[in-house]
Write a protein that holds these residues in place. Structure first.
Motif, short mmCIF file in Angstrom:
data_model
loop_
_atom_site.label_atom_id
_atom_site.label_comp_id
_atom_site.label_asym_id
_atom_site.label_seq_id
_atom_site.Cartn_x
_atom_site.Cartn_y
_atom_site.Cartn_z
N ARG A 1 0.83 -1.20 0.00
CA ARG A 1 0.00 0.00 0.00
C ARG A 1 0.86 1.26 0.00
N ILE A 2 1.97 1.22 0.72
CA ILE A 2 2.89 2.37 0.70
C ILE A 2 3.43 2.56 -0.71
N ALA A 3 3.80 1.48 -1.37
CA ALA A 3 4.30 1.58 -2.74
C ALA A 3 3.24 2.17 -3.66
N GLU A 4 2.00 1.74 -3.49
CA GLU A 4 0.93 2.26 -4.32
C GLU A 4 0.70 3.75 -4.04
N LEU A 5 0.67 4.12 -2.78
CA LEU A 5 0.50 5.53 -2.43
C LEU A 5 1.67 6.36 -2.94
#
Length: 65
Positions: free
Chosen positions: A51-55
């Motif tokens: 999710r951090i990578a996506e954000l």
């Protein structure tokens, strides 16, 4: 396991707290959990990392405020 909403909230909080060091922070957490043999914890932090990578892809690099 945390709900999808909780995982997104965790990812957001880690990004706010760690800024551009968020990925490193997550890697440290995963490493510590691996040493402890906590597979469920590893899975949770890996989900947060995704999710951090996506954000990060959506909003670009962050700096810590």
């Amino acid at each position: 396991m945390l709900s999808d909403w909780e995982l997104w909230a965790c990812a957001n909080q880690v990004m706010k707290a760690q800024g551009d060091k968020a990925a490193h922070y997550v890697a440290e957490q995963i490493g510590a959990l691996a040493l402890a043999g906590d597979q469920e914890g590893i899975n949770t932090w890996q989900a947060i990392a995704r999710r951090i990578a996506e954000l990060s892809d959506q909003i670009g690099p962050m700096t810590r405020e």
